[in-house]
Write an enzyme that holds these catalytic residues in place. Structure first.
Site, PDB file in Angstrom:
ATOM      1  N   ARG A  35       5.731   7.385  -3.132  1.00 49.80           N
ATOM      2  CA  ARG A  35       5.663   7.436  -1.666  1.00 49.80           C
ATOM      3  C   ARG A  35       6.812   8.263  -1.079  1.00 49.80           C
ATOM      4  NH1 ARG A  35       3.632   1.515   0.562  1.00 49.80           N
ATOM      5  NH2 ARG A  35       1.521   1.700  -0.248  1.00 49.80           N
ATOM      6  N   LYS A 190     -12.243  -8.785  -5.704  1.00 54.16           N
ATOM      7  CA  LYS A 190     -12.930  -9.596  -4.698  1.00 54.16           C
ATOM      8  C   LYS A 190     -13.970  -8.811  -3.933  1.00 54.16           C
ATOM      9  CE  LYS A 190     -10.626 -12.994  -2.600  1.00 54.16           C
ATOM     10  NZ  LYS A 190      -9.675 -13.495  -1.602  1.00 54.16           N
ATOM     11  N   GLY A 343      -3.464   1.636  -3.565  1.00 58.13           N
ATOM     12  CA  GLY A 343      -3.256   0.293  -4.091  1.00 58.13           C
ATOM     13  C   GLY A 343      -3.306   0.271  -5.608  1.00 58.13           C
ATOM     14  N   GLY A 366      -4.410  -0.668   1.945  1.00 60.56           N
ATOM     15  CA  GLY A 366      -5.249  -1.142   3.054  1.00 60.56           C
ATOM     16  C   GLY A 366      -5.706  -0.014   3.968  1.00 60.56           C
TER      17      GLY A 366
END
Ligand code: 3PG
Length: 388
Positions: A35, A190, A343, A366
């Site tokens: 990053r 999920k 992620g 996200g």
């Protein structure tokens, strides 16, 4: 289209930069620097323009100071960075007041003040008072309605930095104007968190490949026995609806044909590769098998585009990482334009030393998920529009 840092006069100005300093820090030592390296492009450009830089950012871990990031960023920039131990108060005002063109000051974690996450207007005004221009370059946080994302831009001319510009453009172009066939590979654990992305992507893509624990719920929805594998019973109806949508829309939706199973995830035991129809009552699906990976050959095309979001197995455990490694290899080998959603997937390709082999690896978790689900990002919406 939003204005970028190239569309505004920054030379000799005090530029408030919301940058991307939320990096892994363990025992005061910065881990992965991806990053910071991505953030450096905008900062270097601003320094070349002789701007004075006030850097603001957050860290996700409660109480984590940004102090360890300052020397690492200074090293990447090849330029001194002065750290100030609060983003408010006298020390911050004094550092900003005496800041000269070509100098860089980094203020402490914005989230040390609850006003940041509460999107407090007075807090935003104080931050805005530090600069003459605002540059938003933390793509990873653009889905949050926090003060530094949506309120500071109300009080200064606010433009996108290079990373925000590149992320939004790459992901939006891939969805709106892709080189076809457009393929999505969706994984992760999920289904409940991935439903928006899977439903949206299904409308955009030519084929959708689903792996990871999320695939279990789709398999269960089709009546395939999955033993003791992770499943979300509440999501079975949604999964059925998506399977039916795929048929109505004439899209191929590929599910695993085989799986790597175990009877114990924590202390992996009795690991076998089985056909998906042969998962036993005590088995837990931990990864996809080679036949599943090979299905990618039938949908990937060198002239096409692939969007990959989510590992297809428990990739952090080496014994269950072969499916994810296989997917990476197939995507790289296909020659298609490849976009990695952030992620866990970005972490995987980075740790495997494969990041440079993909066309684009998003820095955002996200935020890229939101964009890939067809949503706009409040932190981007708050910026000035480009005049035609
Ligand atoms: C990220 O790491 O995804 C961003 O920096 C946002 O962090 P947050 O999830 O703590 O808001």
């Amino acid at each position: 289209m939003k204005q970028s840092v190239r569309d505004i006069e920054v030379s000799g100005q005090k530029v408030l930069v919301r940058t991307m300093l939320n990096v892994p820090i363990k025992n005061g030592v910065v881990g992965d620097k991806m990053r910071l390296e991505a953030a450096a492009a905008t900062l270097k450009y601003l320094l070349e323009q002789n701007a004075a830089l006030i850097l603001i950012s957050h860290h996700s871990h409660e109480g984590q100071s940004l102090a360890p990031v300052a020397p690492v960023l200074a090293n990447i920039l090849g330029h001194p960075v002065t750290f100030v131990a609060d983003c408010l108060g006298e020390a911050a005002s004094a550092a900003v007041a005496s800041l000269q063109p070509g100098q860089v000051v980094m203020l402490e974690n914005l989230r040390f003040h609850p006003e940041e996450e509460a999107n407090d207007d007075a807090f935003a005004r104080t931050l805005a008072s530090y600069g003459q221009v605002f540059v938003q370059d933390d793509f990873t946080t653009c889905h949050r309605e926090h003060a530094s994302m949506v309120s500071v831009p109300k009080y200064l001319p606010a433009v996108a930095g290079f990373q925000v510009q590149k992320e939004v453009q790459t992901i939006t172009d891939a969805l709106e104007n892709p080189k076809r066939p457009l393929i999505a590979v969706a994984g992760g654990a999920k289904i409940s968190t991935k439903i928006p992305i899977v439903s949206f992507l299904l409308r955009k893509v030519d084929a959708l490949f689903i792996g990871g624990a999320m695939a279990n719920t789709f398999l269960a929805a089709q009546g395939v026995p999955i033993g003791k594998s992770l499943v979300e019973p509440d999501m079975l109806e949604q999964a059925k609806a998506i399977l039916a949508d795929a048929v109505t829309q004439g899209k191929s939706l590929l599910l695993p044909l085989d799986a790597i199973v175990t009877t114990n995830i924590e202390a992996p035991a009795d690991i076998r590769t089985v056909a998906i129809s042969a998962v036993g009552p005590d088995d837990i699906i931990a990864d996809i098998g080679p036949l599943s990976v090979a299905q990618l050959d039938t949908i990937l095309e060198p002239e096409g585009t692939v969007i990959w979001n989510g590992p297809v197995g428990i990739a952090e455990q080496t014994v269950f990482a072969s499916g994810t490694a296989g997917v990476a290899e197939k995507i790289i080998g296909s020659g298609a334009t490849s976009i990695i959603g952030g992620g866990d997937t970005a972490d995987y390709v980075d740790n495997a030393g494969l990041a440079s082999k993909f066309s684009f690896v998003s820095t955002g978790g996200g935020a890229s998920l939101e964009l890939m689900s067809g949503h706009t990002l409040p932190g981007v919406e708050a910026l000035l529009d480009k005049q035609n």
